[in-house]
Structures are given as structure tokens and as C-alpha cells.
Design a protein around this motif. Structure first.
Motif, PDB file in Angstrom:
ATOM      1  N   PRO A   9      -2.839   6.843  -1.466  1.00  0.00           N
ATOM      2  CA  PRO A   9      -2.975   6.047  -3.025  1.00  0.00           C
ATOM      3  C   PRO A   9      -4.530   6.393  -3.354  1.00  0.00           C
ATOM      4  O   PRO A   9      -5.394   6.335  -2.518  1.00  0.00           O
ATOM      5  CB  PRO A   9      -2.559   4.633  -2.692  1.00  0.00           C
ATOM      6  CG  PRO A   9      -1.832   4.689  -1.390  1.00  0.00           C
ATOM      7  CD  PRO A   9      -2.467   5.892  -0.661  1.00  0.00           C
ATOM      8  N   TRP A  31       0.618  -1.076  -0.036  1.00  0.00           N
ATOM      9  CA  TRP A  31       0.174   0.050   0.014  1.00  0.00           C
ATOM     10  C   TRP A  31       0.860   1.291  -0.179  1.00  0.00           C
ATOM     11  O   TRP A  31       0.574   2.077  -0.823  1.00  0.00           O
ATOM     12  CB  TRP A  31      -0.941  -0.044   1.403  1.00  0.00           C
ATOM     13  CG  TRP A  31      -1.772   1.136   1.301  1.00  0.00           C
ATOM     14  CD1 TRP A  31      -3.000   1.630   0.924  1.00  0.00           C
ATOM     15  CD2 TRP A  31      -1.477   2.244   2.251  1.00  0.00           C
ATOM     16  NE1 TRP A  31      -3.307   2.620   1.231  1.00  0.00           N
ATOM     17  CE2 TRP A  31      -2.413   3.391   2.063  1.00  0.00           C
ATOM     18  CE3 TRP A  31      -0.412   2.520   3.089  1.00  0.00           C
ATOM     19  CZ2 TRP A  31      -2.328   4.696   2.730  1.00  0.00           C
ATOM     20  CZ3 TRP A  31      -0.254   3.766   3.887  1.00  0.00           C
ATOM     21  CH2 TRP A  31      -1.418   4.781   3.503  1.00  0.00           C
ATOM     22  N   ARG A  50      -6.866  11.590  -3.729  1.00  0.00           N
ATOM     23  CA  ARG A  50      -5.380  11.727  -2.908  1.00  0.00           C
ATOM     24  C   ARG A  50      -5.763  12.336  -1.443  1.00  0.00           C
ATOM     25  O   ARG A  50      -4.829  12.431  -0.711  1.00  0.00           O
ATOM     26  CB  ARG A  50      -4.525  12.300  -3.668  1.00  0.00           C
ATOM     27  CG  ARG A  50      -4.187  11.787  -4.885  1.00  0.00           C
ATOM     28  CD  ARG A  50      -3.152  10.851  -5.116  1.00  0.00           C
ATOM     29  NE  ARG A  50      -3.125  10.426  -6.820  1.00  0.00           N
ATOM     30  CZ  ARG A  50      -2.703   9.218  -6.714  1.00  0.00           C
ATOM     31  NH1 ARG A  50      -2.360   8.222  -5.949  1.00  0.00           N
ATOM     32  NH2 ARG A  50      -2.738   8.780  -8.161  1.00  0.00           N
ATOM     33  N   LEU A  87      -7.830   4.353   0.718  1.00  0.00           N
ATOM     34  CA  LEU A  87      -7.630   4.777  -0.821  1.00  0.00           C
ATOM     35  C   LEU A  87      -8.530   6.116  -0.965  1.00  0.00           C
ATOM     36  O   LEU A  87      -9.581   6.156  -0.616  1.00  0.00           O
ATOM     37  CB  LEU A  87      -7.829   3.702  -1.617  1.00  0.00           C
ATOM     38  CG  LEU A  87      -7.247   2.283  -1.594  1.00  0.00           C
ATOM     39  CD1 LEU A  87      -7.819   1.311  -2.356  1.00  0.00           C
ATOM     40  CD2 LEU A  87      -5.685   2.430  -1.884  1.00  0.00           C
ATOM     41  N   ASP A 102      -4.329   3.342  -8.343  1.00  0.00           N
ATOM     42  CA  ASP A 102      -2.782   2.948  -8.157  1.00  0.00           C
ATOM     43  C   ASP A 102      -2.968   1.479  -7.911  1.00  0.00           C
ATOM     44  O   ASP A 102      -1.918   0.857  -8.019  1.00  0.00           O
ATOM     45  CB  ASP A 102      -2.425   3.580  -7.106  1.00  0.00           C
ATOM     46  CG  ASP A 102      -2.392   5.130  -7.167  1.00  0.00           C
ATOM     47  OD1 ASP A 102      -1.923   5.700  -8.440  1.00  0.00           O
ATOM     48  OD2 ASP A 102      -2.645   5.981  -6.453  1.00  0.00           O
ATOM     49  N   PHE A 103      -3.971   0.946  -7.530  1.00  0.00           N
ATOM     50  CA  PHE A 103      -3.888  -0.482  -7.005  1.00  0.00           C
ATOM     51  C   PHE A 103      -4.540  -1.455  -8.088  1.00  0.00           C
ATOM     52  O   PHE A 103      -5.668  -1.485  -8.675  1.00  0.00           O
ATOM     53  CB  PHE A 103      -4.935  -0.558  -5.891  1.00  0.00           C
ATOM     54  CG  PHE A 103      -5.219  -1.819  -5.171  1.00  0.00           C
ATOM     55  CD1 PHE A 103      -4.458  -2.705  -4.727  1.00  0.00           C
ATOM     56  CD2 PHE A 103      -6.685  -2.231  -5.396  1.00  0.00           C
ATOM     57  CE1 PHE A 103      -4.576  -3.920  -4.378  1.00  0.00           C
ATOM     58  CE2 PHE A 103      -6.993  -3.592  -4.998  1.00  0.00           C
ATOM     59  CZ  PHE A 103      -5.976  -4.610  -4.491  1.00  0.00           C
ATOM     60  N   ARG A 149      -7.366   4.243  -5.719  1.00  0.00           N
ATOM     61  CA  ARG A 149      -7.902   2.880  -6.172  1.00  0.00           C
ATOM     62  C   ARG A 149      -7.180   2.774  -7.683  1.00  0.00           C
ATOM     63  O   ARG A 149      -6.900   1.670  -8.075  1.00  0.00           O
ATOM     64  CB  ARG A 149      -9.236   2.700  -6.443  1.00  0.00           C
ATOM     65  CG  ARG A 149      -9.930   1.538  -7.170  1.00  0.00           C
ATOM     66  CD  ARG A 149      -9.617   0.257  -6.383  1.00  0.00           C
ATOM     67  NE  ARG A 149      -9.966  -0.834  -7.068  1.00  0.00           N
ATOM     68  CZ  ARG A 149      -9.472  -1.573  -7.765  1.00  0.00           C
ATOM     69  NH1 ARG A 149      -8.250  -1.368  -8.374  1.00  0.00           N
ATOM     70  NH2 ARG A 149      -9.932  -2.602  -8.246  1.00  0.00           N
TER      71      ARG A 149
END
Length: 175
Positions: A48, A38, A156, A152, A52-53, A50
Motif C-alpha cells: 500500500p 493495512w 508500491r 507503505l 491509500d491510508f 500512504r
């Protein structure tokens, strides 16, 4: 990371979640591995998003244990959470698959506030939270866990999803 409120969220003598610091999570724990993943998604202090994940980028041993929830904000400010994704080991751990269900509907009335308080704290503080505890289970009384909740935020800043992991504590699995 600041020192958390050390109070425990209790429902009974058997079911509880105690907030702990990252330093109290074992170095070899999958919860710590999920935290490192994370934190690698965005540079501090930015949260972060979503986007980015990517589940395929999670370490293979972590993926089955994670869950992802959308934060649902009611007009009065109350929070609820809709389960979007649940790893297979997480589903097995808790004895049900809550995908596409609201957390407020998943948990029995007596367990609801007990479980939602930890989600709320993570959203309100906009920082990862770590927990040790015993959670309710449908087929047995409880499961002893390490848990991490990771915010998340699409912008940001304002948390709109939670990435979580709950793994059994070694030598404490209930059967």
C-alpha cells in the motif's frame, strides 16, 4: 508470509522484542485488526501507498494506538525514522509524544539500536513484521506489548513510510 527469524532483539534481561508470526498474534488483538486494515489497502503482493491510508478509515479502536513514520535514508544507506503521527493512546503508552522527531533522537542511546533494528527489518524485508516484547518507558521500567509494523510505499515497492501499532498485552500493563 514467510516464517520470521526467531531471534530476539535484546537490550537487557528486561527489555526485548521477539519477532513472531501473524499466527502468534491473538485473533482479537488490535494488532491483528491493524494488519487486516493495512492488507485491505492494496492487493498482494503490492505494498500500500500512504495515499491509500486514510486515518479516518481506521477502526475507531485502533486509531489511538497507531503511529506513522517517514523512512529517512542517508546517502550511506543508513536508515532513520521521523515520527509523523502518533495516536493518543500510543503517546500515553510510551510516555512521550515523538511527533516530528527522529527515532534516533527519541530513544536513549542504550535503547536506540534495540528499537531501530525492528524498523529496519520491516523496511528491508518489505513485509509486515510482528513483535512481542517489553519496551523502554520514561516513567516506569518497561511496558509489555504486542506490536505490528506495516510498510507503505509510494511507488508500491520501495518502503518510504511505516504504519505501526503498539498495544499493551492484556493482564500485563505496568503501573
Amino acid at each position: 508470509m514467510g516464517h520470521p527469524d526467531q531471534s530476539a532483539i535484546k537490550r537487557s534481561a528486561f527489555l526485548f522484542l521477539k519477532r513472531i508470526t501473524l499466527d502468534e498474534v491473538p485473533e482479537d488483538s488490535l494488532t491483528r485488526t491493524a494488519y487486516r486494515f493495512w492488507r485491505g489497502l492494496a492487493v498482494e503482493p503490492t505494498l500500500p501507498a500512504r495515499t491509500d491510508f486514510k486515518p479516518e478509515n481506521l477502526p475507531r479502536d485502533v486509531l489511538p494506538w497507531i503511529f506513522l513514520m517517514d523512512v529517512i535514508r542517508a546517502p550511506d544507506g543508513a536508515l532513520d525514522y521521523c515520527y509523523r503521527l502518533n495516536g493518543t493512546s500510543n503517546v500515553s503508552l510510551v510516555g512521550r509524544d515523538p511527533t516530528r522527531q527522529l527515532a534516533s533522537k527519541v530513544f536513549e542511546k542504550s535503547d536506540r539500536r534495540f528499537m531501530l533494528d525492528s524498523f529496519d527489518r520491516t523496511v528491508e524485508e518489505r513485509t509486515p513484521t510482528f513483535w512481542v516484547g517489553a519496551i523502554p518507558h520514561d516513567r516506569i521500567d518497561q511496558i509489555n506489548i504486542w506490536r505490528g509494523l506495516f510498510p507503505l510505499a509510494s511507488d508500491r515497492e520501495n518502503v518510504d513510510q511505516l504504519l505501526g501499532i503498539a498495544v499493551p498485552r492484556p493482564n500485563e500493563m505496568q503501573t
